[in-house]
Design an enzyme around this catalytic site. Structure first.
Site, PDB file in Angstrom:
ATOM      1  N   ASP A   1      -5.032   3.499   0.173  1.00 31.42           N
ATOM      2  CA  ASP A   1      -4.090   2.435   0.505  1.00 31.42           C
ATOM      3  C   ASP A   1      -4.026   2.303   2.020  1.00 31.42           C
ATOM      4  O   ASP A   1      -4.108   3.294   2.751  1.00 31.42           O
ATOM      5  CB  ASP A   1      -2.706   2.695  -0.096  1.00 31.42           C
ATOM      6  CG  ASP A   1      -2.050   3.970   0.402  1.00 31.42           C
ATOM      7  OD1 ASP A   1      -1.374   3.927   1.453  1.00 31.42           O
ATOM      8  OD2 ASP A   1      -2.204   5.016  -0.263  1.00 31.42           O
ATOM      9  N   ASP A  49       6.763  -0.150  -3.069  1.00 25.02           N
ATOM     10  CA  ASP A  49       6.846   1.083  -2.289  1.00 25.02           C
ATOM     11  C   ASP A  49       8.311   1.324  -1.962  1.00 25.02           C
ATOM     12  O   ASP A  49       8.874   0.698  -1.070  1.00 25.02           O
ATOM     13  CB  ASP A  49       6.001   0.915  -1.012  1.00 25.02           C
ATOM     14  CG  ASP A  49       6.092   2.113  -0.080  1.00 25.02           C
ATOM     15  OD1 ASP A  49       6.733   3.117  -0.440  1.00 25.02           O
ATOM     16  OD2 ASP A  49       5.525   2.030   1.036  1.00 25.02           O
ATOM     17  N   GLU A  73      10.866   4.208  -0.906  1.00 25.95           N
ATOM     18  CA  GLU A  73      10.824   5.577  -0.369  1.00 25.95           C
ATOM     19  C   GLU A  73      11.767   5.728   0.806  1.00 25.95           C
ATOM     20  O   GLU A  73      12.652   4.912   1.022  1.00 25.95           O
ATOM     21  CB  GLU A  73       9.388   5.907   0.049  1.00 25.95           C
ATOM     22  CG  GLU A  73       8.827   4.954   1.097  1.00 25.95           C
ATOM     23  CD  GLU A  73       7.526   5.440   1.720  1.00 25.95           C
ATOM     24  OE1 GLU A  73       7.511   6.578   2.225  1.00 25.95           O
ATOM     25  OE2 GLU A  73       6.540   4.676   1.690  1.00 25.95           O
TER      26      GLU A  73
END
Length: 275
Positions: free
Chosen positions: A71, A160, A162
């Site tokens: 990624d 994503d 986080e």
């Protein structure tokens, strides 16, 4: 004259006091308490190497068979995708957006370039749950690179979610509010694209910020676990297996090193929505 000067001084002092009160209360209602100031530095696992205590995360070899991938974000700039393909990559995820104001300036080179060499690729969104709703960020993502197409090369978009690069770990949200925010994102993304988003996170963040109590995400959303170790470790509640695992932040490929938990046929099935 003296009285006028005293009145003016009193007015000035009062104005300063009011200004001080306003500053103490923080930003106005509706304003973001943590403005997006460095989105080019925010990426999957941006703080994970430091948190894991690994001094050389690129040396970690995952103790699992699977398909290698990577990624990337704007931090990697223009990627030599031919070299990446020749070195064995089978898939790639590219950062597309953050919040509702940022798009990766290298997205086209990275997203189209990976497609042109034959990789199966997808886009991801870096969530900032304190700046706008989950639905708003899903809409922005779907409209700026995160859409899905049945072309045998496009993976479902990834969320994503986080550690906060701008402040408090859980973005100032309670566990219940965070769960609601994630539900709003994945539901809106599904409404826009027909696909359920992959969810990227760490066990630690998920337990801390969602309470690790809602197992319904596992019904639809593939898990992308992040852990810099020789094993993926314990998974968040509900998921019996991971689909992707980010196991290092450097190695054979540019950006982060990932593995798909399955065969090439299963990866294609995920892309084609036949899994």
């Amino acid at each position: 004259m003296a009285r006028r000067m005293i009145r003016r001084m009193s007015t000035a002092v009062t104005a300063l006091a009011l200004a001080g009160t306003t500053l103490a209360l923080g930003p106005a209602a509706g304003a973001s308490p943590n403005p997006i100031t460095h989105p080019d530095q925010d990426h999957m696992g941006w703080s994970l190497a430091a948190r894991s205590g690994s001094t050389a995360p690129g040396t970690v070899t995952p103790a699992v068979s699977g398909l290698p991938g990577l990624d990337v974000s704007s931090y990697q700039g223009n990627v030599n995708w031919t070299t990446v393909k020749n070195n064995g990559a089978k898939f790639a995820y590219i950062k597309a957006t953050e919040s509702t104001s940022y798009t990766n300036p290298y997205f086209s080179q990275q997203y189209v370039g990976s497609y042109n060499v034959g990789l199966i690729r997808g886009a991801y969104h870096f969530a900032t749950p304190n700046t706008s709703s989950g639905a708003a960020q899903a809409d922005y993502f779907a409209s700026h690179g995160g859409a899905w197409s049945a072309d045998h090369h496009t993976l479902p978009g990834a969320l994503d979610i986080e550690y906060n690069p701008y402040g408090s770990t859980c973005y100032g949200l309670s566990q219940a509010s965070m769960r609601s925010w994630i539900h709003a994102f994945v539901n809106e993304y599904h409404s826009r694209t027909g696909r359920w988003a992959v969810i990227y996170s760490t066990l630690d963040w998920w337990k801390t910020c969602t309470g690790n109590s809602d197992t319904t995400f596992a019904n639809n959303d593939p898990l992308w676990i992040a852990r810099y170790s020789s094993s993926a470790g314990t998974l968040p509640a509900g998921w019996g297996f991971y689909t992707f695992w980010q196991h290092a932040d450097s190695g054979t490929f540019p950006g982060d090193q990932d593995v798909f938990n399955g065969t090439a046929a299963r990866l294609l099935a995920l892309a084609d929505n036949t899994a």
